[in-house]
Design a protein around this motif. Structure first.
Motif, PDB file in Angstrom:
ATOM      1  N   ASP A  76       7.073  31.163  78.999  1.00 41.66           N
ATOM      2  CA  ASP A  76       6.904  29.666  79.505  1.00 41.66           C
ATOM      3  C   ASP A  76       5.672  29.531  80.319  1.00 41.66           C
ATOM      4  O   ASP A  76       4.780  28.431  80.445  1.00 41.66           O
ATOM      5  CB  ASP A  76       8.119  29.055  80.156  1.00 41.66           C
ATOM      6  CG  ASP A  76       9.079  28.509  79.074  1.00 41.66           C
ATOM      7  OD1 ASP A  76       8.615  28.601  77.700  1.00 41.66           O
ATOM      8  OD2 ASP A  76      10.231  28.304  79.385  1.00 41.66           O
ATOM      9  N   ASP A 115       6.590  28.693  71.097  1.00 40.11           N
ATOM     10  CA  ASP A 115       7.498  29.178  71.755  1.00 40.11           C
ATOM     11  C   ASP A 115       7.179  30.599  72.074  1.00 40.11           C
ATOM     12  O   ASP A 115       7.787  31.291  73.317  1.00 40.11           O
ATOM     13  CB  ASP A 115       8.902  29.085  71.168  1.00 40.11           C
ATOM     14  CG  ASP A 115       9.217  27.653  70.990  1.00 40.11           C
ATOM     15  OD1 ASP A 115       8.848  27.000  71.846  1.00 40.11           O
ATOM     16  OD2 ASP A 115      10.317  27.645  70.295  1.00 40.11           O
ATOM     17  N   ALA A 116       6.517  31.320  71.417  1.00 41.05           N
ATOM     18  CA  ALA A 116       6.187  32.887  71.609  1.00 41.05           C
ATOM     19  C   ALA A 116       5.038  33.033  72.578  1.00 41.05           C
ATOM     20  O   ALA A 116       4.398  34.111  72.947  1.00 41.05           O
ATOM     21  CB  ALA A 116       5.825  33.355  70.392  1.00 41.05           C
ATOM     22  N   GLU A 153      15.542  34.380  66.760  1.00 41.67           N
ATOM     23  CA  GLU A 153      15.303  34.976  68.035  1.00 41.67           C
ATOM     24  C   GLU A 153      14.440  36.584  67.752  1.00 41.67           C
ATOM     25  O   GLU A 153      13.718  36.864  68.487  1.00 41.67           O
ATOM     26  CB  GLU A 153      16.536  35.244  68.702  1.00 41.67           C
ATOM     27  CG  GLU A 153      17.323  36.246  68.178  1.00 41.67           C
ATOM     28  CD  GLU A 153      18.003  35.832  66.847  1.00 41.67           C
ATOM     29  OE1 GLU A 153      19.331  36.436  66.711  1.00 41.67           O
ATOM     30  OE2 GLU A 153      17.984  34.962  66.476  1.00 41.67           O
ATOM     31  N   LYS A 157      12.145  32.862  75.090  1.00 45.21           N
ATOM     32  CA  LYS A 157      11.176  31.855  75.410  1.00 45.21           C
ATOM     33  C   LYS A 157      10.689  31.677  76.670  1.00 45.21           C
ATOM     34  O   LYS A 157       9.640  31.169  76.998  1.00 45.21           O
ATOM     35  CB  LYS A 157      11.838  30.297  74.656  1.00 45.21           C
ATOM     36  CG  LYS A 157      10.890  29.330  74.734  1.00 45.21           C
ATOM     37  CD  LYS A 157      11.453  28.133  74.108  1.00 45.21           C
ATOM     38  CE  LYS A 157      10.577  26.630  74.104  1.00 45.21           C
ATOM     39  NZ  LYS A 157      10.700  26.192  75.706  1.00 45.21           N
ATOM     40  N   TYR A 186      17.064  33.148  71.938  1.00 44.05           N
ATOM     41  CA  TYR A 186      16.028  32.700  71.582  1.00 44.05           C
ATOM     42  C   TYR A 186      15.574  31.976  72.947  1.00 44.05           C
ATOM     43  O   TYR A 186      14.175  32.050  73.243  1.00 44.05           O
ATOM     44  CB  TYR A 186      16.345  31.626  70.531  1.00 44.05           C
ATOM     45  CG  TYR A 186      14.844  30.913  70.035  1.00 44.05           C
ATOM     46  CD1 TYR A 186      14.367  31.442  68.946  1.00 44.05           C
ATOM     47  CD2 TYR A 186      14.358  29.951  70.621  1.00 44.05           C
ATOM     48  CE1 TYR A 186      13.212  30.962  68.331  1.00 44.05           C
ATOM     49  CE2 TYR A 186      13.237  29.341  70.560  1.00 44.05           C
ATOM     50  CZ  TYR A 186      12.437  29.901  69.087  1.00 44.05           C
ATOM     51  OH  TYR A 186      11.402  29.368  68.807  1.00 44.05           O
ATOM     52  N   ASN A 187      16.298  31.265  73.513  1.00 48.57           N
ATOM     53  CA  ASN A 187      15.962  30.455  74.951  1.00 48.57           C
ATOM     54  C   ASN A 187      15.631  31.455  75.967  1.00 48.57           C
ATOM     55  O   ASN A 187      14.661  31.480  76.877  1.00 48.57           O
ATOM     56  CB  ASN A 187      17.057  29.436  75.174  1.00 48.57           C
ATOM     57  CG  ASN A 187      17.100  28.128  74.241  1.00 48.57           C
ATOM     58  OD1 ASN A 187      16.036  27.945  73.923  1.00 48.57           O
ATOM     59  ND2 ASN A 187      18.273  27.599  74.191  1.00 48.57           N
ATOM     60  N   LEU A 238      10.974  35.597  66.801  1.00 45.73           N
ATOM     61  CA  LEU A 238      10.317  34.898  68.285  1.00 45.73           C
ATOM     62  C   LEU A 238       9.942  36.523  68.970  1.00 45.73           C
ATOM     63  O   LEU A 238       8.809  36.531  69.604  1.00 45.73           O
ATOM     64  CB  LEU A 238      11.141  34.317  68.953  1.00 45.73           C
ATOM     65  CG  LEU A 238      10.815  33.721  70.440  1.00 45.73           C
ATOM     66  CD1 LEU A 238       9.591  32.856  70.208  1.00 45.73           C
ATOM     67  CD2 LEU A 238      11.941  33.242  71.114  1.00 45.73           C
TER      68      LEU A 238
END
Length: 381
Positions: free
Chosen positions: A236, A269-270, A354, A232, A228-229, A357
């Motif tokens: 960003d 986040d997307a 995730e 993301k 997930y991170n 996302l």
């Protein structure tokens, strides 16, 4: 002194000399007495609704509403079945590991499925959108039972099942007062109230803790978190953030979610902006058509999830309400859709943020994930 066997003995085996502090000095916190293996301990990093404290003869599980810490809280002391000591004030004893459970929601069920322990689920409510082959087979074989629906539970079935615990959603209209007399511990599962996707997914650790699967739960969540991170981070710094709105008209009202919800966080986040991003609500919101049109007429995308027979498309929306054609997302073919008849949305999505996302990134910024295959949501052509 009784030791909390299914966790502490395993910790001692893993950490070798870790049991040096397991003497007869009474309950001490883990940092004072035992060098615990972190892979066996449950520690929330994103979830706001639960806390865990390890003593040398029990584990304390505190559960609270992630949205409102002022409302009722729940406190459980997890012990083995042979425990004979005293409990901290305000705590309810719960023998672990839990071998059988009733799940009131698909979100709860998703945790058991992700951990590979569907056999522990002996009761569920609605099967309307149930896709899982194992649970469906258990229903046919009588290993899992339907217990009725919220507000109309079958107490006789529940008592006959006699599960170790019942997982509930206490701040919903669940009609739980009617089943309190069945004398089965009711454990609140508040993942649905978490304000972030990772916070919601992290409740798998609670199920892992209760069923003796903490290492597996930690491993599963670590993989979710890393993916997930990483995704993301890809968006960003995007220069363009498309606007997205959500929901449909039903019975004269438009049902969406608030700007503080986990779904709104997913959109952010997307690399997108939610049309109600200034809204302070974290749950569902009911709007009139004019309010939605004022805020979303020019939005780039429209997210819809429902259960539909046949092929869902732009003509479907037009037939449902001709006013839908006034939105730019309809005119420019920007509808993002998930059909619960075709995908196991509720029974898997909570523990696969995730994947969701990635679905949204693929739509909002296709150049970033050009080869992604949708797991839940796709752009309607």
């Amino acid at each position: 002194m009784k030791i909390y066997g299914f966790i502490l003995i395993l910790m001692c085996a893993v950490s070798g000399s870790a049991c040096g502090g397991c003497g007869a000095e009474g309950s001490k916190t883990s940092d004072e007495s035992i060098a615990f293996d972190s892979t066996l301990m449950v520690t929330p990093a994103y979830a706001q609704g639960f806390k865990v404290k390890y003593l040398d003869d029990m584990v304390l599980l505190d559960i609270n509403d992630p949205e409102n810490r002022e409302v009722e809280q729940f406190h459980f002391a997890l012990t083995d079945k042979d425990f004979s000591g005293g409990l901290p004030e305000g705590y309810t004893r719960l023998n672990v590991p839990v071998e059988s459970a009733i799940c009131m929601t698909s979100l709860q069920l998703s945790n058991f499925l992700k951990l590979g322990i569907p056999e522990k689920v002996v009761g569920i409510t609605s099967t309307r959108h149930l896709h899982n082959e194992t649970i469906n087979r258990q229903l046919k074989e009588g290993k899992t039972h339907k217990i009725g629906i919220e507000g109309n539970f079958d107490n006789e079935v529940i008592m006959a099942i006699n599960s170790d615990v019942i997982f509930i959603s206490p701040f919903k209209r669940g009609g739980y007062d009617a089943i309190r007399n069945v004398d089965i511990p009711m454990i609140p599962h508040l993942g649905y109230k978490e304000l972030s996707p990772l916070g919601q997914a992290e409740w798998i650790k609670v199920i892992g803790l209760l069923t003796g699967k903490a290492p597996e739960a930690n491993k599963e969540f670590a993989a979710i978190e890393e993916r997930y991170n990483s995704l993301k981070a890809l968006v960003d710094t995007v220069a363009y953030r498309p606007t997205v709105f959500s929901g449909e008209m039903r019975g004269g009202n438009w049902y969406a979610v608030g700007g503080k919800s986990f779904l709104a966080q997913l959109f952010r986040d997307a690399g997108g902006d939610y049309f109600l991003k200034g809204n302070k609500e974290s749950g569902g919101v009911t709007l009139d058509y004019e309010t939605v049109y004022t805020n979303a007429a020019g939005a780039d995308y429209w997210r819809i999830v429902n259960s539909f027979d046949g092929e869902f498309g732009y003509n479907t929306l037009k037939e449902q309400d001709n006013r839908y054609t006034d939105f730019d997302a309809w005119k420019n073919h920007g509808v993002i859709y998930c059909n619960m008849k075709e995908v196991p949305f509720y029974e898997k999505m909570p523990v696969e943020p995730e994947v969701v996302l990635a679905d949204f990134i693929h739509v909002f910024h296709p150049e970033i994930l050009p080869d992604h295959k949708p797991g839940y949501y796709h752009l309607v052509k």
